[in-house]
Design a protein around this motif. Structure first.
Motif, mmCIF file in Angstrom:
data_model
loop_
_atom_site.group_PDB
_atom_site.id
_atom_site.type_symbol
_atom_site.label_atom_id
_atom_site.label_comp_id
_atom_site.label_asym_id
_atom_site.label_seq_id
_atom_site.Cartn_x
_atom_site.Cartn_y
_atom_site.Cartn_z
ATOM 1 N N SER A 252 0.856 -1.184 0.000
ATOM 2 C CA SER A 252 0.000 0.000 0.000
ATOM 3 C C SER A 252 0.890 1.232 0.000
ATOM 4 O O SER A 252 2.080 1.160 0.334
ATOM 5 N N THR A 253 0.311 2.364 -0.372
ATOM 6 C CA THR A 253 1.085 3.608 -0.406
ATOM 7 C C THR A 253 1.577 3.982 0.989
ATOM 8 O O THR A 253 2.658 4.547 1.138
ATOM 9 N N ILE A 254 0.790 3.637 2.033
ATOM 10 C CA ILE A 254 1.183 3.972 3.403
ATOM 11 C C ILE A 254 2.440 3.204 3.785
ATOM 12 O O ILE A 254 3.403 3.771 4.332
ATOM 13 N N LEU A 255 2.471 1.906 3.493
ATOM 14 C CA LEU A 255 3.640 1.091 3.838
ATOM 15 C C LEU A 255 4.876 1.547 3.062
ATOM 16 O O LEU A 255 5.988 1.587 3.606
ATOM 17 N N LEU A 256 4.692 1.889 1.805
ATOM 18 C CA LEU A 256 5.826 2.362 1.006
ATOM 19 C C LEU A 256 6.355 3.683 1.554
ATOM 20 O O LEU A 256 7.568 3.908 1.609
ATOM 21 N N GLU A 257 5.446 4.573 1.973
ATOM 22 C CA GLU A 257 5.867 5.849 2.549
ATOM 23 C C GLU A 257 6.609 5.639 3.868
ATOM 24 O O GLU A 257 7.613 6.306 4.141
ATOM 25 N N ILE A 258 6.123 4.702 4.686
ATOM 26 C CA ILE A 258 6.789 4.395 5.965
ATOM 27 C C ILE A 258 8.216 3.918 5.716
ATOM 28 O O ILE A 258 9.169 4.361 6.376
ATOM 29 N N GLN A 259 8.386 3.024 4.746
ATOM 30 C CA GLN A 259 9.722 2.507 4.447
ATOM 31 C C GLN A 259 10.636 3.611 3.907
ATOM 32 O O GLN A 259 11.801 3.715 4.301
ATOM 33 N N ALA A 260 10.096 4.442 3.012
ATOM 34 C CA ALA A 260 10.900 5.526 2.437
ATOM 35 C C ALA A 260 11.343 6.514 3.511
ATOM 36 O O ALA A 260 12.504 6.947 3.538
ATOM 37 N N GLU B 193 8.773 -3.342 -13.326
ATOM 38 C CA GLU B 193 7.391 -2.912 -13.593
ATOM 39 C C GLU B 193 6.820 -2.101 -12.434
ATOM 40 O O GLU B 193 5.964 -1.234 -12.615
ATOM 41 N N LYS B 194 7.297 -2.361 -11.225
ATOM 42 C CA LYS B 194 6.754 -1.663 -10.056
ATOM 43 C C LYS B 194 7.110 -0.171 -10.056
ATOM 44 O O LYS B 194 6.430 0.628 -9.416
ATOM 45 N N LEU B 195 8.177 0.175 -10.758
ATOM 46 C CA LEU B 195 8.580 1.587 -10.787
ATOM 47 C C LEU B 195 7.529 2.466 -11.455
ATOM 48 O O LEU B 195 7.492 3.674 -11.245
ATOM 49 N N TYR B 196 6.660 1.841 -12.258
ATOM 50 C CA TYR B 196 5.634 2.608 -12.969
ATOM 51 C C TYR B 196 4.237 2.347 -12.406
ATOM 52 O O TYR B 196 3.248 2.697 -13.026
ATOM 53 N N SER B 197 4.165 1.725 -11.230
ATOM 54 C CA SER B 197 2.860 1.377 -10.659
ATOM 55 C C SER B 197 2.124 2.587 -10.114
ATOM 56 O O SER B 197 0.900 2.576 -9.988
ATOM 57 N N GLY B 198 2.859 3.650 -9.746
ATOM 58 C CA GLY B 198 2.229 4.839 -9.190
ATOM 59 C C GLY B 198 1.983 4.772 -7.700
ATOM 60 O O GLY B 198 1.469 5.728 -7.106
ATOM 61 N N LEU B 199 2.358 3.680 -7.046
ATOM 62 C CA LEU B 199 2.142 3.551 -5.602
ATOM 63 C C LEU B 199 3.222 4.247 -4.792
ATOM 64 O O LEU B 199 2.991 4.617 -3.646
ATOM 65 N N GLY B 200 4.412 4.400 -5.372
ATOM 66 C CA GLY B 200 5.499 5.037 -4.636
ATOM 67 C C GLY B 200 6.769 4.215 -4.617
ATOM 68 O O GLY B 200 7.696 4.513 -3.857
ATOM 69 N N HIS B 201 6.840 3.170 -5.443
ATOM 70 C CA HIS B 201 8.056 2.342 -5.489
ATOM 71 C C HIS B 201 9.261 3.147 -5.969
ATOM 72 O O HIS B 201 10.394 2.898 -5.544
ATOM 73 N N ASN B 202 9.009 4.088 -6.876
ATOM 74 C CA ASN B 202 10.096 4.930 -7.385
ATOM 75 C C ASN B 202 10.765 5.694 -6.251
ATOM 76 O O ASN B 202 11.994 5.720 -6.117
ATOM 77 N N SER B 203 9.937 6.334 -5.424
ATOM 78 C CA SER B 203 10.458 7.083 -4.281
ATOM 79 C C SER B 203 11.169 6.164 -3.302
ATOM 80 O O SER B 203 12.208 6.514 -2.730
ATOM 81 N N LEU B 204 10.627 4.963 -3.094
ATOM 82 C CA LEU B 204 11.241 4.000 -2.174
ATOM 83 C C LEU B 204 12.621 3.580 -2.668
ATOM 84 O O LEU B 204 13.576 3.486 -1.878
ATOM 85 N N LEU C 265 18.627 3.862 -2.328
ATOM 86 C CA LEU C 265 19.930 4.221 -2.897
ATOM 87 C C LEU C 265 20.611 5.303 -2.066
ATOM 88 O O LEU C 265 21.826 5.267 -1.832
ATOM 89 N N ASP C 266 19.817 6.280 -1.602
ATOM 90 C CA ASP C 266 20.361 7.333 -0.745
ATOM 91 C C ASP C 266 20.883 6.748 0.562
ATOM 92 O O ASP C 266 21.933 7.149 1.069
ATOM 93 N N CYS C 267 20.135 5.784 1.115
ATOM 94 C CA CYS C 267 20.556 5.126 2.357
ATOM 95 C C CYS C 267 21.850 4.345 2.133
ATOM 96 O O CYS C 267 22.748 4.350 2.985
ATOM 97 N N LEU C 268 21.968 3.678 0.987
ATOM 98 C CA LEU C 268 23.198 2.947 0.660
ATOM 99 C C LEU C 268 24.384 3.904 0.613
ATOM 100 O O LEU C 268 25.468 3.619 1.151
ATOM 101 N N TRP C 269 24.202 5.047 -0.019
ATOM 102 C CA TRP C 269 25.278 6.032 -0.152
ATOM 103 C C TRP C 269 25.702 6.577 1.221
ATOM 104 O O TRP C 269 26.880 6.724 1.507
ATOM 105 N N SER C 270 24.717 6.848 2.074
ATOM 106 C CA SER C 270 25.015 7.501 3.351
ATOM 107 C C SER C 270 25.418 6.521 4.449
ATOM 108 O O SER C 270 26.219 6.860 5.321
#
Length: 879
Positions: A521-529, A566-577, A582-587
């Protein structure tokens, strides 16, 4: 008996004979409900009214006016409207001298409230100009200094929206459409005139209420609202709000009009009109009065309506909410039940369990969030204990709450308060720390992932996705941490890490990831991000925190990089996640050798290259940057050289493809083989070539330097510096041509900078001879570099051409050998057939075979050796 109109016609010279010749008709129950309109000489009436002087004339004028009113008692024909309007104006002028004309004037105005009469359907269009001007004239008549006239005009306007047909209809006529007068009022600008007339009834309550009632009806139209705003209706209405009015209609009607203006016109323009100190102060006084004296249900609703308007005003930075004291009042109201400190501003005020009070509480929280954006309000927020009031809600939902709110209401208030806390906390960092907000939030988040039973209602804006779970609470709790950690305040971040925030955040990340496997869900993806973002900020530039993150954190990060494209274009927020991962990996990983080695061992470099192979433009830049940072670890280049993508693609080939695509996007000129076209500016983009020479200070980057940070070419060059430029597998001749450009990228970039320097110097002044000679020498060197690369590219292409020729020759020889072999096989088969069909040929072949066998034997005899015969006697075969 004669009808009244017929009798009037026989007595007045202004009225002509009836169409029936003066003969009356009996009114019977079977008679149709329509009457015949007799002709009337309105020009004679106008001429009569223009006269003045004697008392007898005045009486005749009044008598004639009454007859005109009686004559048109069933409605005004459209064709006579212009003349009736002129009669209205003449009456208004007469009334200034003689009060006796007041009643006829009111009666004539009343006729405008009846439906107009038309003979043809086209009359509405044909007489539209006259009608709009006549209705506009009603507004101008508000200048007449008589209350009866003003009230009658307003009643007439209200009747436009509650049109009632007369008891009798005129024969040959039909009433205009119900919306016709409303449209004509819009065209004539009646609303604007009526707003301006408010100044004429400023001290007359009854008349003012009637004007407001008329404006209330007019304001349902978007066009009228625009006219009203043009006349400064919002500020005029607001200034009259706190006038004496026992009935309460003044505030009610004014607020309703303001709402219509906000909904139907530019909200910003209306708010700007309401943002004066006088308006805000008037609004505050009315709000306080309703707060203390209101006891009816409608009073509570009106109070909330005014609070919404105050909220919109608070969004305007120029509004004097603080100077007027309104802001402090709203802040104290929002927090007095949680803080429980006596304050004279709210003395005697109590909240009950009504829906209106619940709505007011939410609106007050919203105002705090808006005021937190104004830096000048920070002191007010601090002094009035906003931070502890909001932190009151940062606790597990064990009971319905306080003040007898229901469980659903308390949950909604809790989520709203925590959402507002995310805006307030960055403004009041000191208060945030002194109230131990980090501790409260971490305990709250621990409860969110705990097993304690809780059934969220999820029936509000902030409770989205939280029905039957604690996800909404977790979402907003993490959002507070995200905003606070983003301040890069050492005291806040150290306080968080000292309490084990990194370990707890990893637990939250693991919890959310497991929940996502069940149902995303968008909520879970936002929590993870958000969790990944907080970890990035906490671990950045701190080796010890990176070590705390290392193994457990990397194990959680790896699945994010295995995300299906395919999930990157789902519109749920996978792109942001994915970006957050990647930002977390860098930091959190790069810079800590233990973490880097563990990530590489888990095939992390392969996963990054797989993502890079998707060639997503938004992802490429950050992934290349991560790979460049990882290349300080010697294991990275080994893994990059081992990696193979689809169709056995190598990392070098992938990077070269990305380079070519980037140059294509930037408009860099290349020929069909990928060779350099412009030797002087080999890697210049189309944007750079379009820019004019602009001298800039030494500390300002030029276009050539800025281009490095904006494109991915510098990162690709850096990676090739680590991989090497020789003996790279999987490259075609075209790839080698591009590789020759990449290898000299830094030289070409230096050349661009020198070109800019030369251009700037020549733009400002003429260099001395020695400097000019030096600049020419530098330009020559740079041009020679371009020629060298072109020569190398040409050599590569020629080598490829020669290789193709050799391959063709080799292929031709293979074809020729195959053909020769086939011919030998065919000849052998023919010989075999000959031997089987021709006995003489068989004998000949047998002799030749024996001779061949004998010739192959050794001539020397072996002493004491055995002799073995190699043929079988009497055998007639040669195969």
């Amino acid at each position: 008996a004669e009808p009244p109109a017929s009798r009037a016609a026989s007595r007045s010279p202004a009225l002509g004979p009836s169409r029936s010749g003066g003969k009356g008709r009996r009114n019977t129950p079977d008679a149709p409900q329509d009457i015949q309109l007799r002709s009337v000489d309105l020009d004679h009436v106008i001429k009569l009214l223009k006269g003045s002087g004697s008392k007898d004339l005045e009486k005749e004028q009044l008598k004639t006016l009454k007859k005109v009113v009686k004559h048109f008692e069933n409605g005004l024909p459209l064709k006579n409207l212009a003349q009736i309007t002129e009669i209205l104006n003449l009456c208004a002028e007469k009334m200034n001298e003689q009060e006796a004309f007041t009643e006829p004037l009111c009666e004539l105005i009343k006729l405008f409230g009846l439906p107009f009469q038309k003979k043809k359907s086209s009359d509405e269009v044909n007489y539209s100009v006259e009608v709009s001007q006549s209705i506009a004239q009603l507004g101008y008549l508000m200048r007449v200094p008589r209350s009866q006239v003003k009230i009658q005009i307003c009643k007439c306007i209200v009747s436009f929206y509650n049109m009632e047909l007369p008891g009798k209809l005129l024969s040959g006529y039909q009433p205009t459409s119900a919306s016709y007068k409303i449209q004509m009022a819009e065209v004539g600008g009646l609303a604007e005139t009526l707003v301006l007339s408010l100044a004429l009834v400023e001290n007359q309550l009854t008349e003012k209420l009637w004007v407001l009632k008329a404006l209330q009806h007019l304001s349902i139209s978007e066009r009228n609202c625009r006219l009203m705003v043009k006349a400064q209706a919002a500020s005029r209405l607001c200034l009259y709000l706190n006038g004496a009015d026992p009935s309460g209609q003044l505030v009610f009607r004014s607020s309703d009009i303001l709402w219509n203006l906000l909904e139907n016109t530019s909200k910003e323009e209306v708010v700007n009109q309401l943002s004066s100190l006088e308006c805000v102060h008037a609004l505050k006084e009315v709000f306080v009065d309703l707060l203390r004296r209101g006891f009816r249900h409608c009073d509570y609703q009106l109070r909330n309506d005014l609070l919404v308007i105050a909220t919109l005003i608070a969004e305007n930075p120029a509004a004097p909410m603080i100077e007027s004291g309104f802001a402090e009042l709203l802040i104290v109201l929002a927090t007095f039940t949680e803080v429980k400190l006596p304050n004279p501003l709210v003395k005697g005020f109590k909240l009950n369990c009504s829906y209106e009070d619940f709505e007011m509480k939410k609106l007050l929280f919203n105002v705090i969030g808006i005021l937190s954006k104004d830096s000048s309000a920070a002191q007010l927020l601090s002094e009035n204990h906003v931070m502890p009031a909001l932190l009151f809600y940062v606790k597990p939902n064990q009971k319905p709450g306080f003040h007898d709110w229901s469980a659903a209401q308390y949950e909604e208030l809790q989520l709203h308060a925590i959402a507002v806390l995310a805006s307030v906390a960055p403004v009041l960092v000191d208060k945030y720390l002194s109230c131990q907000a980090n501790t409260l939030l971490l305990v709250f988040l621990e409860w969110c992932i705990g097993q304690d039973p809780f059934f969220g209602q999820g029936n509000s804006f902030h409770g989205t996705g939280g029905r039957g779970n604690k996800l909404a609470q977790m979402r907003y709790g993490l959002r507070v941490l995200r905003f606070v950690v983003s301040l890069y305040d050492d005291a806040v971040n150290i306080n968080l890490c000292d309490q084990g925030a990194i370990s707890q955040l990893l637990d939250i990340l693991k919890y959310a990831a497991n929940k996502s496997k069940e149902k995303e869900s968008t909520i879970l993806l936002e929590i993870q991000a958000d969790t990944l973002f907080i970890l990035s900020l906490l671990c950045e530039n701190d080796l010890h925190r990176k070590e705390l993150f290392s193994c457990e954190g990397i194990a959680i990060l790896i699945p994010f990089f295995k995300m299906e494209p395919e999930k990157l274009y789902s519109g749920l927020g996978h792109n942001s996640l994915l970006f957050s991962a990647l930002d977390c990996l860098w930091s959190c990983v790069i810079g800590c050798y233990i973490a880097e080695d563990y990530f590489i061992e888990k095939q992390g470099i392969f996963l990054l290259l797989d993502l890079l192979a998707l060639k997503e433009k938004n992802l490429c830049n950050i992934i290349l940057g991560i790979l460049v940072e990882f290349c300080d670890n010697p294991k990275t280049t080994l893994h990059m050289s081992i990696w193979r993508g689809k169709r056995d693609q190598t990392a070098a080939n992938l990077l070269i493809q990305l380079w070519r695509q980037e140059e294509l996007d930037l408009g860099v000129k290349r020929d069909q083989y990928g060779m350099i076209v412009d030797i002087k500016r080999p890697i210049a983009t189309s944007f750079q070539k379009q820019q004019k020479i602009i001298p800039v200070p030494a500390n300002c980057p030029s276009f050539a330097i800025m281009e490095i940070s904006e494109s991915i070419r510098a990162k690709i060059y850096s990676l090739f510096c680590k991989l090497g430029f020789e003996n790279l597998p999987g490259l075609s001749a075209k790839d080698l041509v591009t590789l020759a450009i990449i290898q000299r990228y830094i030289d070409f970039k230096v050349g661009e900078v020198w070109s800019e320097i030369c251009a700037e110097i020549k733009e400002e002044f003429r260099p001395i001879t020695s400097d000019e000679r030096t600049l020419k020498a530098i330009s020559k060197v740079l041009e020679d570099t371009g020629k060298t690369v072109v020569a190398l590219q040409t050599e590569v292409l020629e080598s490829q051409h020669q290789h193709k020729i050799q391959e063709e020759e080799k292929t031709y020889k293979e074809i020729q050998a195959t053909r020769t072999q086939r011919e030998l096989i065919n000849k052998s088969w023919e010989d075999f057939l000959t031997r089987t069909s021709n006995y003489e040929a068989l004998k000949k072949a047998k002799r030749l075979q024996e001779i061949s066998i004998e010739a192959s034997r050794s001539k020397e005899k072996v002493q004491n050796g055995s002799f073995h015969a190699t043929d079988i006697k009497n055998l007639h075969t040669t195969v």
